[in-house]
Design an enzyme around this catalytic site. Structure first.
Site, PDB file in Angstrom:
ATOM      1  N   SER A  67       0.838  -1.194   0.000  1.00 46.77           N
ATOM      2  CA  SER A  67       0.000   0.000   0.000  1.00 46.77           C
ATOM      3  C   SER A  67       0.874   1.244   0.000  1.00 46.77           C
ATOM      4  CB  SER A  67      -0.884   0.015   1.252  1.00 46.77           C
ATOM      5  OG  SER A  67      -1.589   1.242   1.346  1.00 46.77           O
ATOM      6  N   TYR A  80      -0.938   0.102  10.981  1.00 49.57           N
ATOM      7  CA  TYR A  80      -1.216  -0.242   9.588  1.00 49.57           C
ATOM      8  C   TYR A  80      -0.112   0.305   8.686  1.00 49.57           C
ATOM      9  CZ  TYR A  80      -3.384  -0.561   5.019  1.00 49.57           C
ATOM     10  OH  TYR A  80      -3.626  -0.840   3.696  1.00 49.57           O
TER      11      TYR A  80
END
Length: 160
Positions: A67, A80
């Site tokens: 990501s 995250y």
């Protein structure tokens, strides 16, 4: 084994991840641990055996979905962002290690999607444009094809 049943393995795509927003005033180790276990430790559990297999075969393709969230440490969900940074760096290391053996490693870093992800980042900290094509591609665009094996590199280029 599954690989024998499939008549070999040429391409492995790893895509897994979770985020557990806990709010801007909360710091919850158990949630952060779970995010790290799924997003990074889980990747190691899958990718290490595949890397070993492709290393020995001297061919193969690994695709890891990480990501753009791993590019910066933003305020919303630190575990995250850190887990995706770790995954991206691990894939980069695999790429550097396995390319000498004729194995390709690709890291895909989709951008954020949907309002929920943007809300977790906090107002004014969204960090750039969305990439809707990466998230809403029709199923017929995402086809897997058997990849022809590549010739191994010269023996003198294997070790460092």
């Amino acid at each position: 084994s599954l690989i024998k049943e499939l008549d070999g393995l040429d391409l492995f795509i790893y895509c897994s991840g979770i985020t557990l927003p806990s709010g801007m005033k909360h710091y919850e180790f158990n949630k952060d641990l779970l995010v790290t276990q799924v997003n990074y430790i889980g990747a190691l559990a899958w990718l290490n055996p595949v890397a070993r297999l492709f290393h020995n075969l001297r061919r193969g393709q690994i695709v890891g979905i990480s990501s753009v969230a791993g590019e910066r440490g933003r305020i919303g969900v630190p575990a995250y962002y850190a887990s995706k940074a770790a995954l991206s760096t691990y894939l980069e290391s695999l790429r550097n290690r396995l390319s000498r053996r004729g194995v390709n490693v690709l890291t895909v870093k989709p951008g954020r999607r949907g309002i929920h992800s943007g809300e977790a980042l906090g107002a004014g900290d969204a960090g750039g444009p969305q990439h809707p094509i990466l998230h809403h591609a029709p199923p017929d665009v995402l086809k897997l094809e058997r990849v022809a094996p590549q010739a191994p590199r010269e023996p003198g280029n294997d070790a460092r």
